[in-house]
Design a protein around this motif. Sequence first.
Motif, PDB file in Angstrom:
ATOM      1  N   LEU A 162       0.839  -1.194   0.000  1.00 47.10           N
ATOM      2  CA  LEU A 162       0.000   0.000   0.000  1.00 47.10           C
ATOM      3  C   LEU A 162       0.873   1.243   0.000  1.00 47.10           C
ATOM      4  CD1 LEU A 162      -2.770  -0.834   2.661  1.00 47.10           C
ATOM      5  CD2 LEU A 162      -2.800  -1.234   0.198  1.00 47.10           C
ATOM      6  N   SER A 163       0.456   2.247  -0.786  1.00 46.35           N
ATOM      7  CA  SER A 163       1.117   3.540  -0.711  1.00 46.35           C
ATOM      8  C   SER A 163       0.698   4.229   0.587  1.00 46.35           C
ATOM      9  CB  SER A 163       0.726   4.403  -1.915  1.00 46.35           C
ATOM     10  OG  SER A 163      -0.658   4.751  -1.840  1.00 46.35           O
ATOM     11  N   ARG A 164       1.268   5.386   0.842  1.00 45.45           N
ATOM     12  CA  ARG A 164       0.950   6.094   2.076  1.00 45.45           C
ATOM     13  C   ARG A 164      -0.527   6.479   2.139  1.00 45.45           C
ATOM     14  NH1 ARG A 164       5.452   7.656   4.872  1.00 45.45           N
ATOM     15  NH2 ARG A 164       4.221   9.172   6.045  1.00 45.45           N
ATOM     16  N   ASP A 165      -1.151   6.705   0.978  1.00 43.91           N
ATOM     17  CA  ASP A 165      -2.575   7.073   0.980  1.00 43.91           C
ATOM     18  C   ASP A 165      -3.494   5.857   0.824  1.00 43.91           C
ATOM     19  OD1 ASP A 165      -2.248   6.364  -1.648  1.00 43.91           O
ATOM     20  OD2 ASP A 165      -2.875   8.279  -2.491  1.00 43.91           O
ATOM     21  N   GLY A 166      -2.889   4.639   0.779  1.00 44.75           N
ATOM     22  CA  GLY A 166      -3.696   3.421   0.740  1.00 44.75           C
ATOM     23  C   GLY A 166      -3.919   2.849  -0.642  1.00 44.75           C
ATOM     24  N   THR A 167      -3.239   3.383  -1.675  1.00 48.68           N
ATOM     25  CA  THR A 167      -3.364   2.816  -3.018  1.00 48.68           C
ATOM     26  C   THR A 167      -2.665   1.464  -3.082  1.00 48.68           C
ATOM     27  OG1 THR A 167      -3.429   5.027  -4.002  1.00 48.68           O
ATOM     28  CG2 THR A 167      -2.921   3.199  -5.470  1.00 48.68           C
ATOM     29  N   VAL A 168      -3.320   0.484  -3.686  1.00 48.71           N
ATOM     30  CA  VAL A 168      -2.771  -0.875  -3.773  1.00 48.71           C
ATOM     31  C   VAL A 168      -1.804  -0.949  -4.949  1.00 48.71           C
ATOM     32  CG1 VAL A 168      -3.304  -3.323  -4.040  1.00 48.71           C
ATOM     33  CG2 VAL A 168      -4.880  -1.834  -2.796  1.00 48.71           C
ATOM     34  N   TYR A 169      -0.516  -1.209  -4.660  1.00 54.97           N
ATOM     35  CA  TYR A 169       0.502  -1.314  -5.696  1.00 54.97           C
ATOM     36  C   TYR A 169       0.721  -2.762  -6.142  1.00 54.97           C
ATOM     37  CZ  TYR A 169       2.001   3.559  -5.115  1.00 54.97           C
ATOM     38  OH  TYR A 169       2.051   4.924  -5.088  1.00 54.97           O
ATOM     39  N   SER A 170       0.513  -3.708  -5.241  1.00 58.30           N
ATOM     40  CA  SER A 170       0.685  -5.122  -5.593  1.00 58.30           C
ATOM     41  C   SER A 170      -0.322  -5.950  -4.813  1.00 58.30           C
ATOM     42  CB  SER A 170       2.120  -5.592  -5.294  1.00 58.30           C
ATOM     43  OG  SER A 170       2.364  -5.584  -3.899  1.00 58.30           O
ATOM     44  N   TRP A 171      -0.638  -7.126  -5.367  1.00 54.38           N
ATOM     45  CA  TRP A 171      -1.654  -8.004  -4.759  1.00 54.38           C
ATOM     46  C   TRP A 171      -1.397  -9.404  -5.300  1.00 54.38           C
ATOM     47  CZ3 TRP A 171      -5.139  -6.640  -1.092  1.00 54.38           C
ATOM     48  CH2 TRP A 171      -6.243  -7.475  -0.856  1.00 54.38           C
ATOM     49  N   ASN A 172      -0.778 -10.279  -4.479  1.00 53.07           N
ATOM     50  CA  ASN A 172      -0.350 -11.562  -5.025  1.00 53.07           C
ATOM     51  C   ASN A 172      -1.497 -12.581  -5.074  1.00 53.07           C
ATOM     52  OD1 ASN A 172      -0.564 -12.440  -2.376  1.00 53.07           O
ATOM     53  ND2 ASN A 172       1.433 -13.445  -2.338  1.00 53.07           N
ATOM     54  N   LYS A 173      -1.156 -13.753  -5.630  1.00 50.70           N
ATOM     55  CA  LYS A 173      -2.172 -14.793  -5.850  1.00 50.70           C
ATOM     56  C   LYS A 173      -2.773 -15.264  -4.527  1.00 50.70           C
ATOM     57  CE  LYS A 173      -1.218 -17.711  -9.003  1.00 50.70           C
ATOM     58  NZ  LYS A 173      -0.592 -18.820  -9.767  1.00 50.70           N
ATOM     59  N   ALA A 174      -1.903 -15.414  -3.488  1.00 51.54           N
ATOM     60  CA  ALA A 174      -2.407 -15.862  -2.186  1.00 51.54           C
ATOM     61  C   ALA A 174      -3.368 -14.838  -1.590  1.00 51.54           C
ATOM     62  CB  ALA A 174      -1.241 -16.112  -1.235  1.00 51.54           C
ATOM     63  N   ALA A 175      -3.110 -13.543  -1.836  1.00 53.78           N
ATOM     64  CA  ALA A 175      -4.029 -12.505  -1.351  1.00 53.78           C
ATOM     65  C   ALA A 175      -5.390 -12.653  -2.020  1.00 53.78           C
ATOM     66  CB  ALA A 175      -3.446 -11.117  -1.611  1.00 53.78           C
ATOM     67  N   GLU A 176      -5.394 -13.004  -3.290  1.00 57.56           N
ATOM     68  CA  GLU A 176      -6.657 -13.252  -3.995  1.00 57.56           C
ATOM     69  C   GLU A 176      -7.415 -14.406  -3.343  1.00 57.56           C
ATOM     70  OE1 GLU A 176      -6.258 -12.176  -8.628  1.00 57.56           O
ATOM     71  OE2 GLU A 176      -4.965 -13.819  -8.012  1.00 57.56           O
TER      72      GLU A 176
END
Length: 328
Positions: free
Chosen positions: A146-160
């Motif tokens: 997450l960026s400082r303002d909460g923007t999602v930069y990455s999201w891996n397969k396990a997170a899905e």
Amino acid sequence: MLKLGVDFEVLFSANPQPLLIFDPETLQVLNVNEAACAQYGYCREDFLQLTVKDIRPANEIEALNEALKDLSGDRMVKQSFTHLRNNGEIINVEVLSYAVMHDGKPARLVVPIDVTERLLNKHRLETALAKMENTLESISDGHFTLSRDGTVYSWNKAAEQLTGVSRENMLHQNFWQMIPLAAQSAFYTHFLHTLVGEEPLKFEEYFSDNDKWFYTSMRKSDEGVDIYFQDITEIKRQQKELKLKNQRLEEVAYFNSHELRRPVANIMGLYHLLHTADQTSCTDIREIIDKIMVSCRDIDAVIQRIDQAQPVPAVNRSNDSAAAINAL
């Protein structure tokens, strides 16, 4: 078209960037500075004997001929090539080319900037990033950044898999808007603390919307915060069951310890009666033996209850031995 004069000659010779001038018709090198001599490994006299083809690998001569067709006019041209040093080493260069007048004739001024190390570092970085991405994709832990303002930069397969939310729906979205429950929980507080702290934070939290427990680790990164998480719902369930079982065993131990004392006390009392009585009829002896058998059965029942981890129900026989003694 730039006309070269005395001032230019001074700037040309002393320039820290490699510079050379060549004839676009014959491709002969007309002038070269010290920086270019150092980059290509030639002395000035030898360099002036070369054409621009001589500093190109054989397999790129055709590409050079195509590039020369684009040199018509006075416009500046920027191109990327591979060049050949005197020792046979191949280098990557970004070439800036300008139309100039040299000794009254049209020529081209070339600035060949060696970008070999930069491209190598870029390749190393891309390789490292690809390796890290593959690693993050292969681990069982959920991971997102997450960026400082909460923007999602990455999201891996396990997170899905752990959240049920796809990468396509999460990337470049605001995490707190996509998962509002997290913004209202301790998860958000830990995120803020991680942004201003240096040490990673680790914590467990329950999310009621999907009835799951997660173990989360947060660490500050250049982008914002790296977050790893595991579904520990099953572990929590097992811990709860183990706690209940331990409580149950404690209750069993407490009740059964008291239940064992009663038949043991009965047997000891009946034994004392048999041992001290001078005149005891056969009937009385049989009755005492029966009482002993009852107490033995009570002990056996308690043992079976212990084996089954079940408390023994209280039986109102606490005065059996005293009653037997008084009856004789």
